[in-house]
Design an enzyme around this catalytic site. Structure first.
Site, PDB file in Angstrom:
ATOM      1  N   LYS A 145       1.220  -0.978   0.576  1.00 25.50           N
ATOM      2  CA  LYS A 145       0.167  -0.416   0.172  1.00 25.50           C
ATOM      3  C   LYS A 145       0.929   1.365  -0.100  1.00 25.50           C
ATOM      4  CE  LYS A 145      -2.795   2.481   3.491  1.00 25.50           C
ATOM      5  NZ  LYS A 145      -3.987   2.817   3.971  1.00 25.50           N
ATOM      6  N   LYS A 167       1.496   5.718   0.220  1.00 28.27           N
ATOM      7  CA  LYS A 167       0.660   6.153   0.884  1.00 28.27           C
ATOM      8  C   LYS A 167       1.027   7.703   0.023  1.00 28.27           C
ATOM      9  CE  LYS A 167      -1.639   6.822   4.070  1.00 28.27           C
ATOM     10  NZ  LYS A 167      -3.247   7.025   4.244  1.00 28.27           N
ATOM     11  N   ASP A 215      -3.525   5.235  -1.544  1.00 33.15           N
ATOM     12  CA  ASP A 215      -4.246   6.083  -0.891  1.00 33.15           C
ATOM     13  C   ASP A 215      -3.887   7.328  -0.215  1.00 33.15           C
ATOM     14  OD1 ASP A 215      -5.551   7.181   1.316  1.00 33.15           O
ATOM     15  OD2 ASP A 215      -4.734   5.721   2.753  1.00 33.15           O
ATOM     16  N   ASN A 226      -5.588  10.052   0.966  1.00 35.73           N
ATOM     17  CA  ASN A 226      -6.201  10.628   2.345  1.00 35.73           C
ATOM     18  C   ASN A 226      -7.601  11.550   1.654  1.00 35.73           C
ATOM     19  OD1 ASN A 226      -3.809   9.543   4.417  1.00 35.73           O
ATOM     20  ND2 ASN A 226      -5.896   8.989   5.067  1.00 35.73           N
ATOM     21  N   GLU A 275      -7.759   3.785  -1.612  1.00 40.13           N
ATOM     22  CA  GLU A 275      -8.206   4.091  -1.009  1.00 40.13           C
ATOM     23  C   GLU A 275      -8.773   6.099  -0.600  1.00 40.13           C
ATOM     24  OE1 GLU A 275      -6.203   2.037   1.882  1.00 40.13           O
ATOM     25  OE2 GLU A 275      -6.550   3.524   3.286  1.00 40.13           O
ATOM     26  N   ASN A 281     -11.302   4.833   4.660  1.00 41.87           N
ATOM     27  CA  ASN A 281     -10.539   4.182   6.349  1.00 41.87           C
ATOM     28  C   ASN A 281     -11.008   6.305   6.758  1.00 41.87           C
ATOM     29  OD1 ASN A 281      -8.350   4.931   5.743  1.00 41.87           O
ATOM     30  ND2 ASN A 281      -8.022   6.413   7.150  1.00 41.87           N
ATOM     31  N   ASP A 283     -11.570  -0.777  11.955  1.00 39.20           N
ATOM     32  CA  ASP A 283     -10.238  -0.380  13.328  1.00 39.20           C
ATOM     33  C   ASP A 283     -10.576  -0.915  14.049  1.00 39.20           C
ATOM     34  OD1 ASP A 283      -7.886   1.226  14.865  1.00 39.20           O
ATOM     35  OD2 ASP A 283      -7.382   2.082  12.848  1.00 39.20           O
ATOM     36  N   HIS A 293      -7.390  -0.744   8.431  1.00 39.19           N
ATOM     37  CA  HIS A 293      -6.982   0.466   8.649  1.00 39.19           C
ATOM     38  C   HIS A 293      -5.569   0.220   9.415  1.00 39.19           C
ATOM     39  CE1 HIS A 293      -6.156   4.332  10.640  1.00 39.19           C
ATOM     40  NE2 HIS A 293      -6.033   4.938   9.611  1.00 39.19           N
ATOM     41  N   ASN A 340      -2.817   3.215  12.331  1.00 39.14           N
ATOM     42  CA  ASN A 340      -1.842   4.148  12.592  1.00 39.14           C
ATOM     43  C   ASN A 340      -0.583   3.160  12.771  1.00 39.14           C
ATOM     44  OD1 ASN A 340      -4.650   6.596  12.805  1.00 39.14           O
ATOM     45  ND2 ASN A 340      -3.361   6.919  12.100  1.00 39.14           N
TER      46      ASN A 340
HETATM   47  O1  GLR Z   1      -5.173   4.344   5.838  1.00 31.68           O
HETATM   48  C1  GLR Z   1      -5.114   5.694   6.468  1.00 31.68           C
HETATM   49  O2  GLR Z   1      -5.598   6.142   5.839  1.00 31.68           O
HETATM   50  C2  GLR Z   1      -3.902   5.931   7.461  1.00 31.68           C
HETATM   51  O3  GLR Z   1      -3.481   5.048   7.506  1.00 31.68           O
HETATM   52  C3  GLR Z   1      -3.607   7.327   8.129  1.00 31.68           C
HETATM   53  C4  GLR Z   1      -2.412   7.553   9.022  1.00 31.68           C
HETATM   54  O4  GLR Z   1      -2.767   8.685   9.715  1.00 31.68           O
HETATM   55  C5  GLR Z   1      -1.164   7.489   7.727  1.00 31.68           C
HETATM   56  O5  GLR Z   1      -1.896   8.362   6.677  1.00 31.68           O
HETATM   57  C6  GLR Z   1      -0.340   8.402   8.827  1.00 31.68           C
HETATM   58  O6  GLR Z   1       0.109   7.834   9.471  1.00 31.68           O
HETATM   59  O7  GLR Z   1       0.373   9.005   8.230  1.00 31.68           O
HETATM   60 MG    MG Z   2      -6.466   5.090   4.712  1.00 27.53          MG
END
Ligand code: GLR
Ligand code: MG
Length: 429
Positions: free
Chosen positions: A196, A198, A226, A228, A251, A274, A298, A325, A327
């Site tokens: 995955k 980010k 993802d 966000n 995502e 999420n 989660d 999900h 963190n």
């Molecule tokens: O799947 C997601 O959206 C995350 O894991 C959010 C988290 O906050 C992640 O992006 C992070 O910790 O930077």
């Molecule tokens: Mg996410």
């Protein structure tokens, strides 16, 4: 057997975190987590873990007092008990969480995140008292190991000059080659087979290039992207058209159920979330509008392990997929995630975990990830043991902090290098 809770110990800690980039900014060098211990009259201790920011501690403290005198088996009473804890209105003014990318903050979401740690701690204590693993208390495992995906991040090699931090050994990843190299390390170190990325950090064409590079380096492996919620509907559809065929799912490309519904209507690529479905109240609209095809559960969001099972059952009923999900978290939560994931028949995607990014833990042994999987523990309770010295060390770090790190703020961390930085408005692209 006396299952009455006689003591509750709350230990906030600060845990080292690498400079991982996301659409809001960058991770601070240390992140707050809260370790919860419930102790029964028999002297059995159960542990749980959740967010450690001040707003969660403010709720955890009165909740801990309310729990005393109840039994660890009274799991169905936990939500009602949490409802009795008042949430300061300034914590929930409808804004997106400053450091968690978890959608709009509400009083219920804060309470559920606190309840989740206590539920896990109660289950751990109950399991130890009964000599049963947590998964057995949840109805029993349907798999012996749970698959996780490698959570790839754009990152700097180190935290900014002059900022006290632990040094990690992952190096920088700021372009497609860096991301592919990071993915290789993840496979070498942990055997992950799905990835995955980010996103939401660089303009979408750069992230599209990274996805293409991953697909070329790891043909046939499941990939997710993802950002966000950083993209407009039009941008989301362009990305979906370009690399959708390479993705297991996309995502949270756009923020909120209406935008996700528009994206979903214009692409065949499954959308996961999420951010727009993180409570039961948000399910109805999203499912009715077919806005999401996969919900990332989660237990910290949904209020515990049993709530995660309820969510999965609802998803099964509506033909929506389930993933998980993550963190930043420690081994307590990874183990809790593994127990509940082992009981969900319709979990057909590898779960997310930040755990490989955490070089520090509060357990006597790190949770092993091999072949991209975590074996489901079969001993009593969660099957973890606290390392009291490590816990005290990480708590000392929290005590010594002047308050700057006690509340996660990814935008503040980026301002250290870019003083003009503010959390970007969405859609960013
Ligand atoms: O799947 C997601 O959206 C995350 O894991 C959010 C988290 O906050 C992640 O992006 C992070 O910790 O930077
Ligand atoms: Mg996410």
């Amino acid at each position: 057997m006396n299952l009455t809770v006689t003591d509750v110990v709350l230990t906030p800690v600060l845990v080292a975190d690498p400079p991982l980039l996301n659409t809001q900014g960058v991770h601070q060098p240390y992140t707050p987590r809260l370790v919860v211990e419930v102790v029964t009259a028999d002297g059995t201790t159960g542990v749980g873990e959740t967010y450690g920011d001040t707003k969660y501690l403010e709720l955890a403290r009165p909740f801990a007092e309310k729990l005393k005198g109840r039994r660890v088996s009274e799991l169905n009473a936990l939500s009602a008990l949490a409802d009795e804890v008042a949430v300061d209105a300034s914590r929930v003014s409808g804004q997106v969480d400053v450091g968690g990318l978890r959608g709009v903050q509400t009083a219920d979401k804060l309470r559920l995140s606190v309840v989740s740690a206590f539920e896990v701690a109660c289950l751990d204590a109950l399991g130890k008292a009964l000599g049963l693993p947590v998964h057995a208390l949840l109805g029993g495992k349907v798999r012996d190991a749970v698959e996780y995906s490698a959570y790839l991040f754009y990152k700097w090699a180190r935290h900014p000059e002059g900022v006290p931090a632990e040094q990690d050994d992952w190096g920088a990843a700021l372009d497609p080659a860096g991301i592919v190299e990071q993915a290789r390390r993840f496979t070498e170190r942990y055997g992950f087979t799905s990835f995955k990325l980010k996103g939401g950090v660089f303009p979408p064409d750069e992230e599209v290039a990274a996805v293409r590079a991953l697909a070329a380096a790891f043909p046939g492996h499941p990939l997710r992207l993802d950002p966000n919620g950083a993209w407009s509907v039009a941008t989301s559809l362009e990305v979906a058209a370009e690399v959708g065929g390479l993705l297991e799912y996309l995502e949270d490309p756009a923020l909120g159920t209406p935008a996700m519904a528009e994206v979903a209507a214009g692409t065949e690529v499954p959308l996961a979330t999420n951010m727009c479905v993180t409570t039961f109240a948000e399910i109805e609209e999203a499912f009715r509008r077919d806005a999401v095809q996969v919900v990332l559960s989660d237990h910290h969001y949904w209020g515990g392990l049993r709530a995660t099972q309820h969510l999965a059952a609802l998803c099964a009923a509506f033909g929506v997929g389930v993933s998980m999900h993550s963190n930043t978290h420690l081994g307590i939560s990874l183990t809790a995630m593994t127990h509940v994931a082992s009981t969900v028949p319709n979990l057909h995607h590898a779960c997310d975990t930040h755990y490989p990014w955490q070089s520090e833990d509060v357990l006597t042994a790190r949770v092993p990830i091999t072949g991209g999987r975590v074996a489901v523990p079969d001993g009593p309770g969660l099957g973890v043991e606290l390392d009291r010295e490590r816990l005290a060390f990480l708590h000392r770090r929290w005590l010594d902090d002047d308050g700057r790190l006690r509340d996660r703020d990814d935008a503040a961390a980026l301002r250290v290098v870019d003083p003009k930085w503010v959390t970007p408005a969405v859609p960013r692209w």
